[in-house]
Design an enzyme around this catalytic site. Structure first.
Site, PDB file in Angstrom:
ATOM      1  N   LYS A   1      -8.751  -5.032  -0.735  1.00 45.57           N
ATOM      2  CA  LYS A   1      -7.926  -6.244  -0.687  1.00 45.57           C
ATOM      3  C   LYS A   1      -8.827  -7.476  -0.698  1.00 45.57           C
ATOM      4  CE  LYS A   1      -4.045  -5.978   1.585  1.00 45.57           C
ATOM      5  NZ  LYS A   1      -3.101  -5.831   2.716  1.00 45.57           N
TER       6      LYS A   1
ATOM      7  N   SER B   1       0.833  -1.208   0.000  1.00 47.86           N
ATOM      8  CA  SER B   1       0.000   0.000   0.000  1.00 47.86           C
ATOM      9  C   SER B   1       0.865   1.254   0.000  1.00 47.86           C
ATOM     10  CB  SER B   1      -0.888  -0.008   1.248  1.00 47.86           C
ATOM     11  OG  SER B   1      -0.107   0.285   2.384  1.00 47.86           O
TER      12      SER B   1
ATOM     13  N   ASP C   1      -0.164 -10.444  -2.121  1.00 46.95           N
ATOM     14  CA  ASP C   1      -0.644 -10.674  -0.768  1.00 46.95           C
ATOM     15  C   ASP C   1      -0.965 -12.143  -0.612  1.00 46.95           C
ATOM     16  OD1 ASP C   1      -0.646  -8.367   0.979  1.00 46.95           O
ATOM     17  OD2 ASP C   1      -1.924  -7.433  -0.519  1.00 46.95           O
TER      18      ASP C   1
END
Lengths: 502, 502
Positions: free
Chosen positions: A300, A211, A268
Site C-alpha cells: 500500500k 484487501s 485508499d
C-alpha cells in the site's frame, strides 16, 4: 398546500440498494407532480414514529406500484423502521449546506474543523448520496488532506460514534497494520502475546476495505466477532483482551458509510485512512498504539518517503487526540504467511500459535517484532528484552492458551470452512522467484471470492527467493463458485508475470 | 460450468434509474449463487441481438421477481433493446482497465492521451458506474487537468461522437458563453445578427448543467430544437444558421453522460468545461468561434487571473484542434436581462429582436458587442465597424426577420408557456442595490423549478444601481407547483441578502 408535505403509504419494494436509501414513486403520482419531483430528486421522508431520512427518488411505471403508495428499498424501510401501509410524509429534501464545503475542497481549498464536522455529521445522518460521498473521498485522496484537516476528520468521526470507557484501567493498548501485504495477519498473534504478558488489549478490527481479508474477516472464521460493547467489557474482564469486529459496536459509523464507497472505487485515502484507524482507537478508549506500516514496491505504501509522512501524520494526529502512537516501518516487499483470504489466514494463525512445524516463519517473526515493540512501549525495558519475552510467551504455549481463552469468552473456537472448488497452479518455467506483485496477488484472491466467501482465497507454495522447476506448484486457488474460480484463473492467465521468475 | 455465462429471461421492472443501468436478481437465483454475485457486483448482460451492457446489480426479495428472470431498469432495457421474456446471458463484468488511470489521477498524476482516450471510450460505452464517473470528474475539477490533458480529453470526446461536415463551406462560425450569469441569453441574438450579415452559424447548444437555463432550454420554448443532423443541414441550407440542441445529434455523447453527474454534484470542471465546449464545436465542423467569459465575484469565473487562464486554455486547445478561438472577457458582476429561466429568457429575446421599448438594454448591448467581434473575426474590418453593422442589422429588423426564418425552418415559432404559480417579492428596505449574488439568484430560479419546468424561474424588477423604496417589487417568482414555489420562497427568506441594498 400542506406546508408539512404530502402523504403516501409505505410499500416494501424488497430491493437491496446497499446503504443508499432509494424510494420509488409512480410517474402519475399527484405528490410527485405537486411537489415538482423529477427523476433526479432527493426527497425527505418522515414516518409517524418521527424517524426521517433523505432518499434518492426513482420513478416507476404506474402499474408497478399501487396508487397512493411510495416504494421503499430495504435500507430505506429499515432506517424509517416502518411496515407496509404505514403513513409517510413526503417533502423536498432540505439543501445539505455542507456540500458547499465539499465543493470548496473539490476546488483545492483546505477545510476548517467546523466544515469537516458538518460533512461528517451529514454523512453520518445519511444526507449524502453515493455520488456525493464518492466525490468527497476522491478529492481527499492521496495527500490532499493536511494535518489539521486529518485531526478535524478524526475528531469528527469520534464525535459521531459510540465510546468505550475503561474506568478501572489506566492504560489501554492497541495494534494496527495499515495493510497492503496479502496474508500479513499478525494482529491476533500480537494481541494474544501482549495480553498474556499482562497488557490490556481490547482489540476491535475492521473488515477488508480493498484487501482479500481484514482482521475481522479472518477472526470471524474462528470465533464470534459480533460483540456488543457490554460483551467486549465482559470478554476483557475475563481475559484482558478481545478480538472483535469494530463495525458491530458503531465506534465510527460515518467511517463505515465511507468505506463502502472506498471499496467500490478500490480507493485508499491517506487522511481518511488515518482518521479511520485512529478514530476507532480513540473511541475504543486506547491510550497507546503501535502502527505497522509495510513498505514495498507493490505494498500500500511504496516508498520510505511516503511511509515517513504517514508515520508523522499518525503520530501527530494521535498526539492531538491524546493517543500515544509508535509507528513501525516494516518490509513490505513480499507476502507474509502462506494463506490469503479469511479462512486460509486463520489456518496460518493456528499453526503459529500451536507451534506447528509448517507454521510460516515470516509470520511468526513479524508478529514477535511487533509484540516486542508493544511490550517495550508498556514496560520501557528495550526492544531486545521485549522480543525475548514475546518469544518465550509464544514458544511456551502461553499465547495459544490465551488465544483459546479469548475464543472461549467469545463463544468458542469455530471449525474453519473448506472451499468447494480448488485448483493448483503450477509454474510455467524454472528459476528463482525474484518478486511477487502484492497488489495483483490480492486481486487474484478477491476475484476468487475473498473476503465475501470466507473459504475463498489462495495458499502460496512459494515465496521470494524460492527456487522452482517448471511444473512445481506455485499456489492453490480456492473458491465457492465455479464462476469465480474461472474468473480468477482467467485473471491469472493474463497476469502470470505477477510471479517474476528468472 | 458454461464458460459463456448463464441464462435468464428479461423482465421489465419499469424503474427509471436515469442513465445508470441497474438489473435486479432474486436472492435465491441459482445464477446469482453460482457466479458469486453479491449485492455490490457489476455484471455483464448480453442479448441475443448481440447488444451488451455492464450494469449494477440490486438483489430483490424472491417474491418480487418471477423465478428464472432478471429485472431490467428502463435504461438497461432500452440499451439492450429487448422485450419481456427475451433470453439474456449473464456473466461477471470484465475488469474496466481504464479505472486504473482514474486512480492514477486520483493520486495526483497527469494522464497521457491513451489513458484519457480509454477512459472516455469506456464512459461512452457505459462501463462506468455513477460513483466512478463522480470520482473521475471530482479529481479533474478546478485546474487539475493540464493543457495536454485537456487537448487529449477534447480529442477523445470528439472521437466518440457524430461529426457534421460542410463540404460546400469554407468557414463555419460559432459563439459560446461559458455561463454563470443568470439571464445572459445572448447566443440566439448573435446567431441571428451574424447570419443576417452573411456568416454561416449552425449553432448547436447545450441544456443547463448547473444554471437555471441553457441556450437549448430557452430555445426549446420558442421552436423545435430536437433536430437530426440532416435537419440541421436543411435549416442551414435555407437560412445559413440554426438554433438546435446539441444533445439530439450526439456530437459528444460521453460529455452528455458526464454532464448528468456534474449537474447532480453541482460541479463545474474547468478541463471538462473546455473539452465539452470545444469538442462540440469541432464535431459540428466549426472553424472559428468566439467564447464569452463573464468575470465577477459571483459569476462562474471570479477573477481576471482565472479568466486569463481559461482564455489561454480555450485558445491553445482550439489551436491544437484546428479551431480558431477568440475569447472575450466580459463584465460578470450582474445579471443580464430581466428574465431568468427558459421561458422568461425567451421573452427578453423576443423583446430585443422586436425592438420593444421594454427590451433589456444590457442584453442588447452585450449581444451587439459579441456579434461585432464575430463580424470582425470574419471580415477583419475592426470592432467599431462590426458594432456599427451589428446594430444596424438589429435596429433595421433584419435580425428579427432572420430569427423568424430560422424558427420557420425549424417548424415554426411556439407560444411561450405561462407559469401556474407566481408571487411578487417586495423589498424589505429602502436604498440602492449595490450587488446581486448571481449564484444564489440562479439557485433561487432552480428551486422554483427551472430549467425542468420551462415556465419556472423569475423576473427581476431591479438591477445593480437601482434606487428602491421599502415595498417596491424586487422580482417575481414563477413555478409550476406549489411545493417548488414554497421551497424557493423559503430559500429566499434565508438569503434575503442576495440583494445587497444600502
Amino acid at each position: 398546500m400542506d406546508k408539512n408535505g404530502r402523504h403516501l403509504f409505505a410499500y416494501a419494494m424488497g430491493i437491496n440498494t446497499h446503504q443508499e436509501p432509494v424510494v420509488y414513486m409512480r410517474e402519475d403520482c399527484p405528490v410527485c407532480r405537486a411537489e415538482g419531483f423529477n427523476a433526479t430528486s432527493r426527497i425527505l421522508i418522515r414516518a409517524t414514529n418521527n424517524k426521517e431520512l433523505i432518499a434518492t427518488l426513482n420513478i416507476v411505471d404506474s402499474n408497478k406500484l399501487p396508487s397512493g403508495n411510495i416504494g421503499l428499498s430495504r435500507i430505506a424501510q429499515r432506517r424509517l423502521d416502518v411496515g407496509e401501509g404505514d403513513m409517510l410524509v413526503i417533502s423536498q429534501a432540505p439543501i445539505v449546506l455542507s456540500l458547499g464545503a465539499v465543493r470548496k475542497k473539490i476546488h483545492g481549498h483546505a477545510l476548517d474543523s467546523s466544515e469537516i464536522d458538518q460533512i461528517i455529521v451529514d454523512i453520518n445522518d445519511h444526507k449524502y448520496s453515493d455520488i456525493e460521498i464518492a466525490s468527497f473521498l476522491s478529492v481527499c485522496a492521496g495527500d490532499r488532506l493536511n494535518l489539521d484537516e486529518i485531526i478535524s476528520l478524526t475528531r469528527a468521526m469520534v464525535a459521531c460514534g459510540e465510546h468505550i470507557e475503561w474506568p478501572s484501567k489506566e492504560r489501554i493498548f492497541d495494534k494496527h497494520c495499515i495493510g497492503g501485504l496479502p496474508g500479513n495477519r499478525t494482529t491476533p498473534l500480537v494481541v494474544a502475546i501482549a495480553s498474556a504478558a499482562g497488557l490490556t488489549v481490547p482489540k476491535t478490527s475492521s473488515r477488508s476495505i480493498t484487501s482479500p481479508s481484514g482482521t475481522a474477516d479472518t477472526m470471524d472464521t474462528l470465533m464470534n466477532v459480533n460483540l456488543t460493547i457490554d460483551q467486549i467489557r465482559q470478554v476483557v474482564a475475563k481475559t484482558d483482551a478481545c478480538l472483535a469486529w469494530g463495525g458491530a459496536v458503531n465506534l465510527s459509523p460515518a467511517d463505515d458509510l465511507m468505506i463502502r464507497i472506498e471499496r467500490a472505487l478500490d480507493l485508499d485515502v491517506e487522511g481518511q485512512l488515518i482518521a479511520s484507524v485512529l478514530s476507532k482507537k480513540i473511541a475504543a478508549g486506547s491510550t497507546h498504539a503501535i502502527i505497522d506500516i509495510p513498505v514495498g514496491e507493490t505494498a500500500k505504501v511504496r516508498n520510505q518517503a511516503d511511509a515517513d509522512r504517514l508515520a508523522w501524520l499518525f503520530t501527530e494526529v494521535g498526539k492531538a487526540c491524546d493517543l500515544y502512537v509508535r509507528c513501525l516501518i516494516t518490509d513490505g516487499s513480499r507476502p507474509i504467511g502462506a494463506g490469503i483470504g479469511p479462512a486460509e489466514e486463520a489456518r496460518d494463525l493456528l499453526a503459529v500459535l500451536k507451534g506447528q512445524a509448517d507454521a510460516p516463519a515470516d509470520l511468526t517473526e513479524r508478529a514477535l517484532f511487533l509484540a516486542a515493540h508493544l511490550l517495550d512501549m508498556a514496560y520501557h525495558f528495550g526492544y531486545e528484552a521485549g522480543l525475548h519475552q514475546a518469544r518465550s510467551i509464544l514458544e511456551s504455549g502461553q499465547a495459544w492458551a490465551k488465544f483459546q481463552s479469548i475464543a472461549a469468552a467469545q463463544g468458542g473456537l469455530k471449525p474453519l470452512p473448506s472451499p468447494h472448488y480448488r485448483q493448483t497452479i503450477h509454474s510455467a518455467r524454472s528459476g528463482i522467484i525474484h518478486s511477487i506483485d502484492n497488489r495483483r496477488l490480492a486481486r487474484l484472491a478477491k476475484l476468487a471470492g475473498a473476503p465475501f466467501d470466507p473459504a475463498a482465497g489462495l495458499r502460496l507454495s512459494v515465496n521470494i527467493g524460492c527456487q522452482v522447476s517448471k511444473g512445481d506448484p506455485l499456489f492453490e486457488l480456492f473458491s465457492e463458485s465455479p464462476g469465480e474460480l474461472a474468473y480468477a484463473l482467467s485473471y491469472y492467465q493474463a497476469n502470470m508475470d505477477l510471479f517474476h521468475i528468472e
